[in-house]
Design an enzyme around this catalytic site. Sequence first.
Site, short mmCIF file in Angstrom:
data_model
loop_
_atom_site.label_atom_id
_atom_site.label_comp_id
_atom_site.label_asym_id
_atom_site.label_seq_id
_atom_site.Cartn_x
_atom_site.Cartn_y
_atom_site.Cartn_z
N LYS A 96 8.21 2.54 19.82
CA LYS A 96 8.77 2.42 21.16
C LYS A 96 7.68 2.46 22.23
O LYS A 96 7.80 1.78 23.27
CB LYS A 96 9.80 3.54 21.39
CG LYS A 96 11.09 3.36 20.62
CD LYS A 96 11.86 2.12 21.08
CE LYS A 96 13.25 2.06 20.47
NZ LYS A 96 14.02 0.89 20.96
N LEU B 172 18.04 -3.84 22.22
CA LEU B 172 18.42 -2.54 21.67
C LEU B 172 18.12 -2.42 20.19
O LEU B 172 18.36 -1.38 19.59
CB LEU B 172 19.92 -2.29 21.89
CG LEU B 172 20.37 -1.78 23.26
CD1 LEU B 172 20.13 -2.80 24.36
CD2 LEU B 172 21.86 -1.43 23.22
N ASN C 59 8.98 -11.02 19.96
CA ASN C 59 9.84 -12.19 19.77
C ASN C 59 10.93 -12.27 20.83
O ASN C 59 11.25 -13.35 21.35
CB ASN C 59 10.48 -12.15 18.38
CG ASN C 59 9.50 -12.48 17.27
OD1 ASN C 59 8.47 -13.11 17.50
ND2 ASN C 59 9.82 -12.05 16.05
N ASP D 121 22.28 -9.33 15.41
CA ASP D 121 22.18 -8.15 14.56
C ASP D 121 22.08 -8.58 13.11
O ASP D 121 22.49 -9.70 12.77
CB ASP D 121 23.40 -7.24 14.75
CG ASP D 121 23.07 -5.77 14.56
OD1 ASP D 121 22.33 -5.46 13.62
OD2 ASP D 121 23.55 -4.94 15.35
N ASN D 122 21.52 -7.71 12.27
CA ASN D 122 21.53 -7.97 10.84
C ASN D 122 22.22 -6.85 10.07
O ASN D 122 22.23 -6.85 8.85
CB ASN D 122 20.11 -8.17 10.31
CG ASN D 122 19.31 -6.89 10.30
OD1 ASN D 122 19.65 -5.93 11.00
ND2 ASN D 122 18.24 -6.86 9.54
N TYR E 43 8.77 5.76 14.71
CA TYR E 43 9.71 5.46 15.79
C TYR E 43 9.07 5.68 17.15
O TYR E 43 9.12 4.81 18.03
CB TYR E 43 10.96 6.32 15.65
CG TYR E 43 12.03 6.05 16.69
CD1 TYR E 43 12.63 4.80 16.77
CD2 TYR E 43 12.45 7.05 17.56
CE1 TYR E 43 13.63 4.55 17.72
CE2 TYR E 43 13.45 6.81 18.49
CZ TYR E 43 14.03 5.56 18.57
OH TYR E 43 15.00 5.31 19.51
N GLY F 39 25.44 -2.33 16.72
CA GLY F 39 25.24 -0.90 16.54
C GLY F 39 26.11 -0.07 17.47
O GLY F 39 26.95 -0.57 18.21
N PHE F 40 25.90 1.22 17.41
CA PHE F 40 26.67 2.17 18.23
C PHE F 40 26.57 1.83 19.70
O PHE F 40 27.56 1.49 20.37
CB PHE F 40 26.15 3.58 17.93
CG PHE F 40 26.47 4.61 18.98
CD1 PHE F 40 27.77 4.82 19.41
CD2 PHE F 40 25.46 5.38 19.53
CE1 PHE F 40 28.07 5.77 20.37
CE2 PHE F 40 25.73 6.34 20.49
CZ PHE F 40 27.04 6.53 20.92
#
Length: 352
Positions: free
Chosen positions: A149, A73, A99, A31-32, A145, A10-11
């Site tokens: 978190k 992340l 996980n 990552d996926n 979200y 990601g970014f």
Amino acid sequence: MRVAVTGGGGFLGSHLCEALLRRGDSVVCLDNFSTGEPKNIAHLRENPAFEFIHSDVSVAADVPGRIDAVAHLASPASPPDYLRWPLETLAVGSRGTENVLRLALRHRARFVLASTSEVYGDPLVHPQDEEYWGNVNPVGPRSVYDEAKRFAEAVSVAYRRSLGVDVGILRIFNTYGPRMRPHDGRVVSSFITQALSSEPLTIYGDGKQTRSFCFVDDLVRGVVAMLDSSEDGPFNLGNPVERTVIELAELVLKITGSTSEVRYYPLPVDDPVRRRPLINRAQDRLGWYPDVDIEDGLRRTVEWFASRPQDVAVGAAAIRGGQQDGVPFAGPDNSTSLPVAATASQTAGPVH
């Protein structure tokens, strides 16, 4: 040091992978690509110290060989993404975090959670320090979200207290820079995309709401400092200079030379009105403070966007007309639902 980075495509994750490799670490990127992109890490693939594992950490987090640290992340992070994928966002914050914590436990590795300023919700305290518990609507559209978190922080602390995992928590405020997606719906990327495309800049509310914008290079330095430390946190990471959305729009128009007009839309439900971090803890305990001036950072970001005109054109079409409350932008393919190729069992949600 061998570091596993979830959401590494990601970014923010790709910049972190790059910074770790630059200083001589080995990196395993998981990552996926549900919101990350393969091209973010394409330039790293030939580095023998870089490994990539296509993985959904909500299902499993397995890394062969020894690892010394984990940077977690993985999560959709922009409102259009987590509105489009609410169940996947909750899954990566809950099952995914646990996980990855188990992975750190097995290897006795340092674990750093990339949490978010969204744990403060629409804050009743300003500026926000780490002692503030937040003002979060647990059933609002942003709750998938925010609460994911908040749970991620809670389960991380539980693993530290109960099982002795070496946990550190970072609360990341608005971050911008190269590799942001033009269509991700964040205010910096949207304004730049619209300005470069001569589209109207979309402001929600009266534009007087504030944010604090941190350039990605500065933010990554803070994440690396946390990985290297034994600090528990939570620590705020962000730029303490507060700016209104109108001021940001004016800066983007100035830097791009665009003559785009500004259009106003209703403020989304639970959208924070003021946001500015107190970063005394990070400054005192990690020796971290952001250095990049916003005009310099925006110029570098605009240059990156301008070098990708086709991506910007596609992004401009995706965000055209503003975001209706509680409804995500259509993606570049005009879809607001999860692609068939990325079912719930396959999504980990990269980037922060």
